[in-house]
Scaffold this motif. Sequence first.
Motif, PDB file in Angstrom:
ATOM      1  N   LEU A 172      12.906 -64.091 -85.984  1.00 61.80           N
ATOM      2  CA  LEU A 172      11.710 -64.643 -86.449  1.00 61.80           C
ATOM      3  C   LEU A 172      11.849 -66.270 -86.031  1.00 61.80           C
ATOM      4  N   ALA A 173      12.449 -66.212 -84.862  1.00 62.33           N
ATOM      5  CA  ALA A 173      12.722 -67.640 -84.119  1.00 62.33           C
ATOM      6  C   ALA A 173      13.317 -68.537 -84.967  1.00 62.33           C
ATOM      7  N   ALA A 174      14.268 -68.349 -85.843  1.00 59.38           N
ATOM      8  CA  ALA A 174      14.753 -69.111 -86.867  1.00 59.38           C
ATOM      9  C   ALA A 174      15.252 -70.416 -86.218  1.00 59.38           C
ATOM     10  N   ASN A 175      16.084 -70.153 -84.969  1.00 62.84           N
ATOM     11  CA  ASN A 175      16.770 -71.305 -84.424  1.00 62.84           C
ATOM     12  C   ASN A 175      15.826 -72.171 -83.777  1.00 62.84           C
ATOM     13  N   TRP A 176      14.589 -71.615 -83.332  1.00 61.11           N
ATOM     14  CA  TRP A 176      13.649 -72.749 -82.950  1.00 61.11           C
ATOM     15  C   TRP A 176      12.916 -73.225 -83.933  1.00 61.11           C
TER      16      TRP A 176
ATOM     17  N   MET B 184       3.548 -74.365 -88.103  1.00 59.69           N
ATOM     18  CA  MET B 184       4.259 -74.409 -86.590  1.00 59.69           C
ATOM     19  C   MET B 184       5.514 -73.345 -86.783  1.00 59.69           C
ATOM     20  N   GLN B 185       5.939 -72.835 -87.779  1.00 65.62           N
ATOM     21  CA  GLN B 185       6.886 -71.740 -88.313  1.00 65.62           C
ATOM     22  C   GLN B 185       5.922 -70.657 -87.715  1.00 65.62           C
ATOM     23  N   VAL B 186       4.881 -70.306 -88.293  1.00 64.00           N
ATOM     24  CA  VAL B 186       3.909 -69.204 -87.983  1.00 64.00           C
ATOM     25  C   VAL B 186       3.772 -69.163 -86.641  1.00 64.00           C
ATOM     26  N   LEU B 187       3.682 -70.052 -85.892  1.00 68.02           N
ATOM     27  CA  LEU B 187       3.229 -69.971 -84.328  1.00 68.02           C
ATOM     28  C   LEU B 187       4.406 -69.566 -83.641  1.00 68.02           C
ATOM     29  N   VAL B 188       5.653 -69.903 -84.004  1.00 68.11           N
ATOM     30  CA  VAL B 188       6.873 -69.712 -83.124  1.00 68.11           C
ATOM     31  C   VAL B 188       7.114 -68.086 -83.494  1.00 68.11           C
ATOM     32  N   ALA B 189       7.302 -67.925 -84.736  1.00 71.49           N
ATOM     33  CA  ALA B 189       7.642 -66.448 -85.345  1.00 71.49           C
ATOM     34  C   ALA B 189       6.492 -65.482 -84.941  1.00 71.49           C
ATOM     35  N   MET B 190       5.408 -65.666 -85.021  1.00 69.16           N
ATOM     36  CA  MET B 190       4.340 -64.780 -84.781  1.00 69.16           C
ATOM     37  C   MET B 190       4.550 -64.389 -83.075  1.00 69.16           C
ATOM     38  N   LEU B 191       4.782 -65.577 -82.237  1.00 67.03           N
ATOM     39  CA  LEU B 191       4.667 -65.383 -80.878  1.00 67.03           C
ATOM     40  C   LEU B 191       6.005 -64.570 -80.182  1.00 67.03           C
ATOM     41  N   VAL B 192       7.056 -64.887 -81.034  1.00 66.01           N
ATOM     42  CA  VAL B 192       8.335 -64.391 -80.667  1.00 66.01           C
ATOM     43  C   VAL B 192       8.262 -62.789 -81.057  1.00 66.01           C
ATOM     44  N   LYS B 193       7.724 -62.568 -82.397  1.00 66.16           N
ATOM     45  CA  LYS B 193       7.651 -61.242 -82.695  1.00 66.16           C
ATOM     46  C   LYS B 193       6.685 -60.595 -81.871  1.00 66.16           C
ATOM     47  N   HIS B 194       5.630 -60.846 -81.381  1.00 70.34           N
ATOM     48  CA  HIS B 194       4.637 -60.220 -80.605  1.00 70.34           C
ATOM     49  C   HIS B 194       5.236 -59.813 -79.486  1.00 70.34           C
TER      50      HIS B 194
END
Length: 503
Positions: A339-343, A488-498
């Motif tokens: 979920l892009a936790a590091n980002w 911002m968390q939604v943005l990176v988590a959503m894009l990485v998962k997609h």
Amino acid sequence: MGLEDRLSMLFAENEAILRINTRLRAEAERFEPAANQTPQPLLESPKNVLNPRQIPVLQEKKTLEVTLSDPTPATPHDGMFCPITALSRFPYHHVGGELMQRVAGKFFDKGQFWDRPWDLYYIHAPPRLGGRPLMVVPTAQARELLKEINIALDCSLSLPAEEEKGLVLRFNRDGFPQPTFLGQSSNRPTKDSLEATIPQACTYSQGLGDQETYMAFERMMEAAVSSAKTKSKSKAKKQRLRFQREMEATDTIRRAQCYLGLRADATDIIDYKWGKQKAPDLQPPQLTLDKPVPYPFLGEPVFISLDVEVNERCHSLVTEVGISTLDTRDLIGVAPGPLAANWQSRIRSRHLRVQEHAHHVNNLYVRGCPDKFEFGTSEWVAADNVSAMVQNSFAHPTFFDGPDNKLRPLVLVGHNLTSDIQYLKLANVPITDESGRDSIFADRIDTVTSFMVIRGKAEAQSLGAVVGELGMTGWNLHNAGNDAHYTMQVLVAMLVKHSMDSQ
């Protein structure tokens, strides 16, 4: 025998009727009796005199009396209005699918729309458009209605800000004629009665600064008049419009993936159609969560997420501003993680609270929590300094690069960006120029529409619902600082998962 002699003979025993003003004589005749006529006193009985504040309507031999309330002063507004007829048809023109039925059934179908306080104004359309009066209400009251709908139905409806839609009318421009306050209505009969008092004559040949100003005003009014008309779109046309919106959102998602190194830049993709060569056994690099992304960050932009909270009873008063930033240079060599936790750990957030409005906490439509910022310490700022503080955050020293000290690309992020941009304008933070183009940001990403396209959903979802569906936890939502961070968390988590799912 003349007409007047006949009327005198017919009503000889009731002089009061003869003295009622039928508006067929000049005003002077009503008050100046003829030279050979002795003025007669009116009958004292009120039965023969119409009450000017009662409008009789004949209907099946009964009399319906609509009593107009005493004039109520207009509440302050920001110079932006909505055509009330177009607003009364909002769900049928601007909401689709099953949500349209829910919104219409709960808030519109049975006349609920009119049974609420509305500050009614009017303005006449230019002569080319017929010159008819257009009734409008402040956009703040329209947004209050949408806020109630969003809370009740857990959705994210907003007013379309595009001028061609004709739903948000910006009269707060130099040289524009201003709507005239008509009165306050809380039901349909009162609205109709007030509308009947609007004068018909109006001219726009005076008061407009120049031809360009007049043309801009006329274009806005043309869109407003058109928005109030009943429109019937064919099913094919609706499908085309929906397809166009999805294509635009899909392009935005692809650009965002390129910005984050999750996708190859389109200029680097080999196009076999034009004969460019590439080794047939070369496979594109794969994205893995425990390794840095396989592509460069296109343009190395800085993502800036904004969220604005306003006084729920007066939307022109900004109470909080949340600002979160994510510099893609901080992600170089960093694996995204689940979920892009590091980002997400690289996101930096600020929470500005306006001193003059510190006592106000929203609790009517949402449960505000301005004192519960989860990602740092809130900063107090005077109302006059909000604009400077926010704009300074767009010009952080690390955002500049090169020998010319040129500003790097900034990408604006938000959950339902249209509303936040409108609220920022009220705080004198211009995001767009007069033509509506971005003056600061190179691109925009709205997580509402992006998430709808990625998940194939037909309805917009609130920030809290998206956070939960992505498997994350959001604390103390409706705090501007927290909401900007979660967006911002939604943005990176959503894009990485997609990107992982697309492989």
